[in-house]
Design a protein around this motif. Structure first.
Motif, PDB file in Angstrom:
ATOM      1  N   ARG A   1       0.912  -1.600  -0.129  1.00 56.71           N
ATOM      2  CA  ARG A   1       0.143   0.075  -0.053  1.00 56.71           C
ATOM      3  C   ARG A   1       1.229   0.912   0.103  1.00 56.71           C
ATOM      4  O   ARG A   1       0.380   2.667  -0.203  1.00 56.71           O
ATOM      5  CB  ARG A   1      -0.979   0.153   1.223  1.00 56.71           C
ATOM      6  N   ALA A   2       2.333   1.173   0.536  1.00 53.66           N
ATOM      7  CA  ALA A   2       2.946   2.777   0.441  1.00 53.66           C
ATOM      8  C   ALA A   2       3.796   2.563  -0.685  1.00 53.66           C
ATOM      9  O   ALA A   2       3.822   1.147  -1.716  1.00 53.66           O
ATOM     10  CB  ALA A   2       3.800   1.924   1.872  1.00 53.66           C
ATOM     11  N   THR A   3       4.803   3.673  -1.066  1.00 57.01           N
ATOM     12  CA  THR A   3       5.371   3.782  -2.441  1.00 57.01           C
ATOM     13  C   THR A   3       7.041   3.324  -2.027  1.00 57.01           C
ATOM     14  O   THR A   3       7.021   2.790  -0.559  1.00 57.01           O
ATOM     15  CB  THR A   3       5.278   5.315  -2.084  1.00 57.01           C
ATOM     16  N   VAL A   4       6.988   3.139  -2.974  1.00 53.58           N
ATOM     17  CA  VAL A   4       8.810   2.599  -3.387  1.00 53.58           C
ATOM     18  C   VAL A   4      10.041   3.349  -2.172  1.00 53.58           C
ATOM     19  O   VAL A   4      10.155   2.839  -1.241  1.00 53.58           O
ATOM     20  CB  VAL A   4       9.282   2.346  -4.429  1.00 53.58           C
ATOM     21  N   THR A   5       9.662   4.860  -1.974  1.00 49.09           N
ATOM     22  CA  THR A   5       9.920   5.501  -1.141  1.00 49.09           C
ATOM     23  C   THR A   5       9.886   5.389   0.077  1.00 49.09           C
ATOM     24  O   THR A   5      10.838   5.293   0.942  1.00 49.09           O
ATOM     25  CB  THR A   5       9.792   6.846  -2.235  1.00 49.09           C
ATOM     26  N   GLN A   6       8.397   5.461   0.513  1.00 45.64           N
ATOM     27  CA  GLN A   6       8.294   4.951   1.968  1.00 45.64           C
ATOM     28  C   GLN A   6       8.794   3.864   2.573  1.00 45.64           C
ATOM     29  O   GLN A   6       8.845   3.858   3.100  1.00 45.64           O
ATOM     30  CB  GLN A   6       6.729   5.036   2.202  1.00 45.64           C
ATOM     31  N   ASN A   7       8.732   2.536   1.574  1.00 50.57           N
ATOM     32  CA  ASN A   7       9.326   0.885   1.804  1.00 50.57           C
ATOM     33  C   ASN A   7       9.993   1.277   2.305  1.00 50.57           C
ATOM     34  O   ASN A   7      10.941   1.429   3.399  1.00 50.57           O
ATOM     35  CB  ASN A   7       8.913  -0.038   1.252  1.00 50.57           C
TER      36      ASN A   7
END
Length: 101
Positions: free
Chosen positions: A30-36
């Motif tokens: 559910r999160a973006t690549v950057t957030q992960n």
């Protein structure tokens, strides 16, 4: 795994974690690549950072200079003398003993 991601993001994730099932299971779809990446690798105690220490302790053991050697290599020191200087190791060679007579 990661069936909710579009193919491009799925490829990015596999590239980042090398397809390791455990690491893929940590990925929040559910999160973006950057957030992960921030959550998994860019903060103190992040799982991908501490995992390296766990693998080293499990596979190599608790050597006196293990992490120092890896840190020196990561910093670009590749020659024995450069690594030795970086970790502050003595230049002594292994001691050999002759059998008593």
């Amino acid at each position: 795994m990661l069936t909710n991601l579009d193919p491009a993001d799925r490829a990015r994730v596999y590239g980042v974690v090398g397809g390791t099932p455990l690491y893929l299971s940590w990925w929040d779809q559910r999160a973006t690549v950057t957030q992960n990446l921030v959550e998994l690798a860019c903060r103190r105690g992040a799982p991908l950072l501490t995992e390296g220490q766990l693998v080293m302790a499990t596979e190599v053991g608790e050597g006196e200079h293990t992490m120092g050697v890896l840190t020196a290599i990561a910093a670009g020191r590749t020659k024995h003398s450069e690594i030795k200087d970086a970790i502050g190791a003595s230049t002594g060679s292994p001691t050999t003993t002759s059998p008593s007579t």
